[in-house]
Design a protein around this motif. Sequence first.
Motif, PDB file in Angstrom:
ATOM      1  N   ASP A 106      -1.719  15.890   4.291  1.00 51.58           N
ATOM      2  CA  ASP A 106      -2.566  14.687   4.466  1.00 51.58           C
ATOM      3  C   ASP A 106      -2.352  14.303   5.993  1.00 51.58           C
ATOM      4  O   ASP A 106      -1.551  15.055   6.693  1.00 51.58           O
TER       5      ASP A 106
ATOM      6  N   ASP B 258       0.740  -1.111   0.042  1.00 48.95           N
ATOM      7  CA  ASP B 258      -0.030   0.050   0.048  1.00 48.95           C
ATOM      8  C   ASP B 258       0.882   1.330  -0.054  1.00 48.95           C
ATOM      9  O   ASP B 258       1.458   1.559   1.015  1.00 48.95           O
ATOM     10  N   THR B 259       1.153   1.844  -1.411  1.00 48.16           N
ATOM     11  CA  THR B 259       2.196   2.950  -1.239  1.00 48.16           C
ATOM     12  C   THR B 259       1.537   4.179  -1.246  1.00 48.16           C
ATOM     13  O   THR B 259       0.912   4.679  -1.985  1.00 48.16           O
TER      14      THR B 259
ATOM     15  N   THR C 219       2.185  13.529  -6.445  1.00 49.89           N
ATOM     16  CA  THR C 219       2.820  14.017  -7.434  1.00 49.89           C
ATOM     17  C   THR C 219       4.063  14.878  -6.955  1.00 49.89           C
ATOM     18  O   THR C 219       5.041  14.814  -7.679  1.00 49.89           O
TER      19      THR C 219
ATOM     20  N   ARG D 161      -7.097  13.384  -7.804  1.00 51.65           N
ATOM     21  CA  ARG D 161      -6.985  14.566  -6.858  1.00 51.65           C
ATOM     22  C   ARG D 161      -7.790  15.703  -7.364  1.00 51.65           C
ATOM     23  O   ARG D 161      -7.639  16.120  -8.760  1.00 51.65           O
TER      24      ARG D 161
HETATM   25  O1  PRX Z   1      -4.032  12.038  -0.051  1.00 56.36           O
HETATM   26  C1  PRX Z   1      -3.042  10.939  -0.524  1.00 56.36           C
HETATM   27  C2  PRX Z   1      -3.520  10.278  -1.467  1.00 56.36           C
HETATM   28  O2  PRX Z   1      -3.292  10.943  -2.856  1.00 56.36           O
HETATM   29  C3  PRX Z   1      -2.811  12.266  -2.625  1.00 56.36           C
HETATM   30  C4  PRX Z   1      -1.726  12.465  -3.624  1.00 56.36           C
HETATM   31  O3  PRX Z   1      -2.296  12.566  -5.097  1.00 56.36           O
HETATM   32  P1  PRX Z   1      -1.651  12.345  -6.419  1.00 56.36           P
HETATM   33  O4  PRX Z   1      -0.505  13.567  -6.375  1.00 56.36           O
HETATM   34  O5  PRX Z   1      -2.495  12.457  -7.246  1.00 56.36           O
HETATM   35  O6  PRX Z   1      -0.784  11.126  -6.414  1.00 56.36           O
HETATM   36  C5  PRX Z   1      -1.403   9.915  -6.304  1.00 56.36           C
HETATM   37  C6  PRX Z   1      -0.505   8.860  -6.640  1.00 56.36           C
HETATM   38  C7  PRX Z   1       0.809   8.959  -5.917  1.00 56.36           C
HETATM   39  C8  PRX Z   1      -2.074  12.241  -1.390  1.00 56.36           C
HETATM   40  O7  PRX Z   1      -1.706  13.444  -0.724  1.00 56.36           O
HETATM   41  N1  PRX Z   1      -2.967   9.126  -1.416  1.00 56.36           N
HETATM   42  C9  PRX Z   1      -1.792   8.461  -2.224  1.00 56.36           C
HETATM   43  N2  PRX Z   1      -1.461   7.221  -2.110  1.00 56.36           N
HETATM   44  C10 PRX Z   1      -2.108   6.866  -0.947  1.00 56.36           C
HETATM   45  C11 PRX Z   1      -2.867   8.110  -0.671  1.00 56.36           C
HETATM   46  N3  PRX Z   1      -3.641   7.948   0.410  1.00 56.36           N
HETATM   47  C12 PRX Z   1      -3.822   6.656   1.158  1.00 56.36           C
HETATM   48  N4  PRX Z   1      -3.123   5.544   0.909  1.00 56.36           N
HETATM   49  C13 PRX Z   1      -2.284   5.713  -0.066  1.00 56.36           C
HETATM   50  N5  PRX Z   1      -1.423   4.657  -0.360  1.00 56.36           N
END
Ligand code: PRX
Length: 633
Positions: free
Chosen positions: A486, A396-397, A401, A512
């Motif tokens: 977050d 669960d990564t 961005t 997002r």
């Molecule tokens: O809230 C977190 C959520 O996705 C956000 C980042 O979105 P973006 O920049 O579009 O990148 C998505 C792909 C890396 C974060 O601030 N998020 C991402 N991964 C997780 C997550 N929330 C919970 N668990 C995760 N594994």
Amino acid sequence: MTLQIQSLEQYQKIYKESVEHPEKFWAAQAETFTWRKPWSKVMETNLSEPSIKWFVDGKLNITENCLDRHIPTKGEQTAILWEPNDPNEKEIRLSYRELLAEVCKVSNALKQKGIKKGDRVVFYMPMVPELAIGVLACARIGAVHSVVFAGFSAQALADRVDDAQAKMIICSDYNQRGAKVIPVKQIVDDAMDISCNSVESVLVHRNTGGEVNWSDEIDQWWHELVEGQEEICTPEPMDSEDLLFILYTSGSTGKPKGVVHTCGGYMVYSCYSFKNVFQYQEGDIYWCTADIGWITGHSYIVYGPLLAGATTMIFEGVPTYPDAGRFWQICAKHKVNQFYTAPTAIRALMACGDQHTQNHDLSDLKVLGSVGEPINEEAWHWYNEKIGKNQCPIVDTWWQTETGGIMITPLPGITDTKPCYASYPLPGIQPCLMDAEGNEILENDKEGLLCIKYPWPSMIRTTYGDHDRCKQVYFSAFPGKYFTGDGARRDSEGRLRIIGRVDDVINVSGHRIGTAEVENAINEHPSVIESAVVGYPHDIKGQGIFAYIIAEQGTWNDDSFQKGVKQTVSKVIGPIAKPDMILIVPGLPKTRSGKIMRRILRKIAANELDNMGDTSTLLNPNVVDEIIKLAYG
Ligand code: PRX
């Protein structure tokens, strides 16, 4: 060779070393690459500015490291395995040697069109090999790519093109997704009509072969330009801190911002994280289902896997076409070893029934990944049992961005896994939880605001054209630290669980979306007076979009009005931002200073009416009851 951690003891030892001697740790990772000129200093950072430099004065080209470097040892190995939308069509395989030749041809073609180092090129394309080839061609000649997800509207595309002042748009004629055909070139034409004044040419890849409108002055066919180009193109030596790409993402205010990543640090981190998180072994087939229009596609379809010399699959289609077994059929067909997807896809497929997972041989799977949003416990168990057959660790990564690569994750077979927990930071990454007063929370079993307290190579450098915005959004709330936006909880054993955004950003199907952006779009509808948008729990999408709208009289509860609002949002942003719920309201709860109280609107949308909190400070407390009545009768 890039470090690949093998055991828990090694993880713990290396993690400790990475904190105690970060420069030594990162220098060791960077040394495994081909540098045209070595760096003089590992890092030079000041997070309050922020001024962030990694591998200072180093010269490199990321494509030399993705491609040329592998030719002597794996020239004939498949680099890109492309699976088409239609299962009856044949896949395409490009070996490292073929990919290098294609990238060079396109690089020469771009040069012929006058694209030079530093110029911005926007991609608006479906998931075809040419997208990866084009992106790499830009990197080879030093042009800055900015991929715009092909689900965004003409207006959203134009906004991004304008912000980046792109010189060229590369697109396809049409996009085939499931049973739908999307007129991509037409959307680019519309964007060009809206603005895009910086664009000198549009390069069009023939995908479906459908009819398109054509302007001889601007448009050119990809195949006509690329055909006959030389298969050799010397990679442009880039400074470590030269721009590699801009990727637009939503924030809580204003228009999407262009997150800037640079060449050296991004290269080192995307390869290092890929190798460790997926435990990729020679000969494995790796598949990430993301779109290259998002950061996951950049780091874990294109750059990370190619830097590591992996075979990376690109899938053109969608999980449910021709049926909900498509992902598993592909895993079986290509004997996929590592599979990386988003919780929203898992939930959607889970809802279609277990029968679709049966009759596909999934025994080659070794690692399952999840990204983009919190994975709920039910989906985690389904993924683990029905897909992984309890044999494949789930990573669960957590990342963003802005972070460029995976930051917090279990390491498969090395650290333990626990449903809903992204768990542990990768070596080199120093997360911390902060309280609202700016103190670090040191105890376990506590919740706080997630920050990263030490720089890492692939961190955001700036927001394109607006450095102050970068400073305000990420580096001002907690001086000297990067603030993620977050909230997270640390359990009694130190694992981290990501709770979700604490700002006005909603995460819809792992995408997002800024509430302000959606509100601005809704407000463009001529009968809308004011709107407020919040996220609410949604079974499949994770979060849905709930819009409260004050409309002109006469449009109340009118179906066509609701449709019109959705169309407006689709037109301004794209279908992904369409509200799932619209409630016409007589007013919005506001503070005496006129600020909308979203906390209350979020509670109403989530049907959490027991504990509305203090509403006495509202300018118009009665409106809360009125809204509840309208929503729930
Ligand atoms: O809230 C977190 C959520 O996705 C956000 C980042 O979105 P973006 O920049 O579009 O990148 C998505 C792909 C890396 C974060 O601030 N998020 C991402 N991964 C997780 C997550 N929330 C919970 N668990 C995760 N594994």
